[in-house]
Scaffold this active site. Sequence first.
Site, PDB file in Angstrom:
ATOM      1  CG  HIS A 115      -2.234   0.684   0.995  1.00 56.78           C
ATOM      2  ND1 HIS A 115      -2.392   1.711   0.107  1.00 56.78           N
ATOM      3  CD2 HIS A 115      -3.457   0.493   1.549  1.00 56.78           C
ATOM      4  CE1 HIS A 115      -3.650   2.135   0.134  1.00 56.78           C
ATOM      5  NE2 HIS A 115      -4.320   1.395   0.999  1.00 56.78           N
TER       6      HIS A 115
ATOM      7  CG  ASP B 295     -10.776  -7.890 -22.903  1.00 56.44           C
ATOM      8  OD1 ASP B 295     -10.109  -8.947 -22.834  1.00 56.44           O
ATOM      9  OD2 ASP B 295     -11.588  -7.659 -23.825  1.00 56.44           O
TER      10      ASP B 295
HETATM   11  C1  NAG Z   1      -2.147   4.507   2.454  1.00 55.41           C
HETATM   12  O1  NAG Z   1      -3.159   5.469   2.632  1.00 55.41           O
HETATM   13  C2  NAG Z   1      -4.237   5.062   3.461  1.00 55.41           C
HETATM   14  C3  NAG Z   1      -5.266   6.163   3.450  1.00 55.41           C
HETATM   15  O2  NAG Z   1      -4.748   7.373   3.869  1.00 55.41           O
HETATM   16  C4  NAG Z   1      -3.726   4.755   4.851  1.00 55.41           C
HETATM   17  O3  NAG Z   1      -4.774   4.297   5.656  1.00 55.41           O
HETATM   18  C5  NAG Z   1      -2.669   3.704   4.750  1.00 55.41           C
HETATM   19  O4  NAG Z   1      -2.135   3.454   6.017  1.00 55.41           O
HETATM   20  C6  NAG Z   1      -1.568   4.125   3.802  1.00 55.41           C
HETATM   21  N1  NAG Z   1      -0.667   2.993   3.717  1.00 55.41           N
HETATM   22  C7  NAG Z   1       0.653   3.119   3.683  1.00 55.41           C
HETATM   23  C8  NAG Z   1       1.395   1.846   3.701  1.00 55.41           C
HETATM   24  O5  NAG Z   1       1.193   4.190   3.624  1.00 55.41           O
END
Ligand code: NAG
Length: 310
Positions: free
Chosen positions: A20, A244
């Site tokens: 993320h 696709d």
């Molecule tokens: C990415 O952004 C989300 C929303 O702000 C947050 O909750 C999350 O912890 C973030 N993740 C990282 C790994 O930075």
Amino acid sequence: MIKVTTFACGGIAIGVLVSHTIADGISLSVFHKGWAATARNKACEDVVCPNFDASSIFIQNGAYSREAVMTALSKPCKSGRCIVRRIVFDASAIASLKTKATSSSVQNPTRVEVVSAFLWKCTMTAFNGTSGVQRPTFITHAVNLRRRADPPFMESSMGNITWGTGALCTAEEIDLVCMVSKLREAITKVNVDFVKNLQGNGGFFKLWELLKARTGAVSSMAFSCGMDYIGFTSWCNFGAYDIDFGWGKPTWVSHVGATGDSETVFRSRIYLMDTRSGDGIEAWVLLEKDDMTMLAQDQKLLNCLRFFGS
Ligand SMILES: *[C@@H]1O[C@H](CO)[C@@H](O)[C@H](O)[C@H]1NC(C)=O
Ligand SMILES: *[C@@H]1O[C@H](CO)[C@@H](O)[C@H](O)[C@H]1NC(C)=O
């Protein structure tokens, strides 16, 4: 990480795992669309290419260590064992929720707003059922900052360009209309000025302040068990069913968050995805086992559903 699984029937499943820190849902869908278009041999100019300019818009500041930021991000909530259930709302369920949720303060609630508010409400009822106390429940809802900037950033901007805007509901406020309007208010707060604040040289400091404020407010209550928490993320309208690779549109695109056995940082999470027909919502709900058992008995929820499954 990408894993391709082929089945005897000829079907193919593509699994993707990404950090993320590097990509949010929009980035991931841009990557998928570019990858699929390349696989279909699309002319280069038709392929959406990931754009990596975000780090020049949101400027890193060496004064804040990565560890400190990650701690601030992950601190608010207790961790625990969750189980996952898929809950499917079809178009008619959503239409009836919209009718119930419409008010003078929110005259045109969206699909995502009504399903989020309804699940917020049902989950609060489940929390009360398992603990015997109706605590206030704080939610966050991830907002895509790209569309809120002026001028908007490209959808193809890669990164974690979202902000989890927050709203709180107390025992006295458990009511669909009220919860939809709280959610709308929270999302509306993430406006052009909000995004502008995070940009440029001072932006990282502002982000840090926001994180600290949110973490402080949540953790002081959560750690004293004074408050419950649910984290919402919507991947609706990301065009997942338009991806696709050359074999036609996908049969099913799902968000399998943490699995049953994993320890998650946030105790309760809800991910919303489009259904294949595009007018429904598939909610992936991660709750503690007892809370989930309670939720599965909620008659108001069951009456409204096409599917409550594993
Ligand atoms: C990415 O952004 C989300 C929303 O702000 C947050 O909750 C999350 O912890 C973030 N993740 C990282 C790994 O930075
Ligand atoms: C919470 O549950 C108790 C019973 O355990 C019930 O008396 C109370 O009305 C519930 N509170 C709310 C706000 O639903």
